[in-house]
Design a protein around this motif. Structure first.
Motif, short mmCIF file in Angstrom:
data_model
loop_
_atom_site.label_atom_id
_atom_site.label_comp_id
_atom_site.label_asym_id
_atom_site.label_seq_id
_atom_site.Cartn_x
_atom_site.Cartn_y
_atom_site.Cartn_z
N GLU A 127 -20.50 -60.91 -2.96
CA GLU A 127 -19.74 -59.79 -3.13
C GLU A 127 -19.17 -59.19 -1.89
O GLU A 127 -18.15 -58.40 -1.99
N HIS A 172 -9.21 -65.92 -8.72
CA HIS A 172 -10.39 -65.75 -9.33
C HIS A 172 -11.36 -66.95 -8.96
O HIS A 172 -11.11 -68.06 -9.33
N SER A 230 -18.84 -65.46 -10.31
CA SER A 230 -17.54 -65.27 -10.06
C SER A 230 -16.92 -63.92 -9.69
O SER A 230 -17.83 -62.90 -9.91
N LEU A 231 -15.98 -63.92 -8.81
CA LEU A 231 -15.09 -62.47 -8.60
C LEU A 231 -13.97 -62.79 -8.38
O LEU A 231 -13.32 -63.81 -8.22
N THR A 232 -12.95 -61.42 -8.38
CA THR A 232 -11.53 -61.50 -8.15
C THR A 232 -11.43 -61.09 -6.49
O THR A 232 -12.01 -60.00 -6.42
#
Length: 308
Positions: A183, A202, A213-215
Motif C-alpha cells: 500500500e 494496475h 493489486s493496486l493502481t
C-alpha cells in the motif's frame, strides 16, 4: 516414373551377375527383387537382364541403360550430400524482432556471440515493443513477452518462468525510503509503461495466499520499456519490470528489488513465428542459446533465491 530402389537393384544385379545376390546385399526377398526388376523393365518397355536358372547377363538394351542408371544414382547421391552439407552449414539472413529493453540489454551481446560462432550468418534485428506483424513485416521470428493474442501464431517458450519485479535505484530509496508494504507504493513515484493508448498502472502480485493489486501513479510515462528502466536506474522512481530486463542492473547493484517476498506477475518470453517451416537451423540454434541464457538469469530471480 522409375524408382530409386529399383535402379539400385538393377545396378547391383548387373555388378554381381546375380539377382539373388543383389537381393541379399539389399536385404530384399527374392520375390521382392524379382518384382522390382519386372517393374523397371515394364516401365522402360524392354528387357534389361536375360535370366536363366543358373546365370544372368545384360541384354544389349541393358548394357546401354546401365551407364545412365549409374549416372542417375551418382547424381542423386551427390544431391543428398549437398543437401546434408547445406543443412549443417549455418548461413543466410536471420530476421527477428525483439522488445526494446530485452533486445538492447540482453539480446545484443548474445547475438554478437552467436555471429562469432556462425560468421556466415547475417542478422537483421528490429527493436520495438509493439507486436510485429509476422505476416507483413520482413521478419522470420519475434521475441515477445506474454501469450500471443493471435492464436494462429506458433509460440515456443524461451523463458516460461520469467516474472515482474518491483525495483528502484539505491539513490531513490535513500531519498524517499523503501516501501515495506504494498500500500505504501501510493506514496511513491511509479514509472509507468504504456503500449498504444493503454497505461500499465494496475500492478498485481501474489503474497503466497492470494492475489493482491493496486493502481499506481507517477510523473513519467513511456512507450519504450528501456526508457522506463533507464529512469529507474537514474533514481527518479520505482519500476515494475520483467526480471530479464533488470537482472543485470540488480546483480550489478544499480537497482534493488523491493518487497521480494511478493511474487510478481508471470511474464513468459516466447519465440513467435507464423509457420513451423520458418524454424530453420539458425533459428533453432538461436532458440537453444536463448533458452539456456534465460534459464541462467531466471535461476537468479528473487523468487528462485527466496525458494532456495
Amino acid at each position: 516414373m522409375l524408382r530409386f530402389d529399383d535402379l539400385q537393384l538393377f545396378v547391383r544385379a548387373a555388378d554381381l551377375g546375380s539377382l539373388s545376390a543383389a537381393a541379399r546385399v539389399m536385404d530384399l526377398s527374392p520375390a521382392v527383387a524379382s518384382a522390382a526388376l519386372k517393374r523397371i523393365e515394364q516401365q522402360l518397355g524392354t528387357r534389361l537382364l536375360a535370366r536363366s536358372t543358373r546365370s544372368l547377363r545384360l541384354t544389349a538394351e541393358g548394357e546401354g541403360f546401365l551407364e545412365y542408371a549409374r549416372a542417375a544414382l551418382s547424381s542423386l547421391d551427390e544431391g543428398r550430400r549437398l543437401l546434408a552439407s547445406s543443412q549443417d552449414h549455418v548461413s543466410g539472413v536471420l530476421q527477428l524482432s525483439a522488445p526494446s529493453d530485452f533486445g538492447r540489454n540482453q539480446l545484443l551481446p548474445w547475438l554478437d556471440e552467436f555471429q562469432r560462432e556462425y560468421p556466415q550468418l547475417t542478422v537483421r534485428l528490429l527493436l520495438g515493443d509493439r507486436i510485429a506483424d509476422l505476416f507483413r513485416q520482413p521478419v522470420d521470428i519475434a521475441l515477445r513477452y506474454g501469450e500471443p493474442e493471435d492464436s494462429s501464431l506458433i509460440a515456443l517458450p524461451i523463458a516460461p518462468d520469467n516474472i515482474r519485479v518491483l525495483c528502484a535505484a539505491p539513490s531513490y530509496l535513500a531519498r524517499h525510503g523503501e516501501p515495506r508494504h504494498l500500500e505504501q507504493l501510493a506514496q511513491h513515484n511509479c514509472l509507468l509503461y504504456m503500449l498504444g493508448s493503454r497505461v500499465h498502472d494496475h500492478w498485481s502480485f501474489h503474497d503466497a495466499k492470494r492475489e493482491v493489486s493496486l493502481t499506481v501513479s507517477g510523473d513519467r510515462f513511456s512507450d519504450d520499456a528501456d526508457v522506463v528502466r533507464r529512469w529507474a536506474v537514474a533514481g527518479v522512481g520505482i519500476a515494475y519490470k520483467s526480471w530479464l530486463d533488470v537482472s543485470g542492473d540488480v546483480l550489478a547493484g544499480r537497482l534493488r528489488v523491493i518487497l521480494p517476498e511478493l511474487r510478481g506477475e508471470r511474464t513468459p518470453l516466447n519465440l513467435l513465428c507464423a509457420h513451423r517451416a520458418q524454424l530453420s537451423k539458425p533459428i533453432n540454434l538461436l532458440r537453444e542459446m536463448l533458452v539456456a541464457r534465460c534459464a541462467t538469469l531466471t535461476a537468479q530471480s528473487p523468487e528462485r533465491l527466496n525458494a532456495g
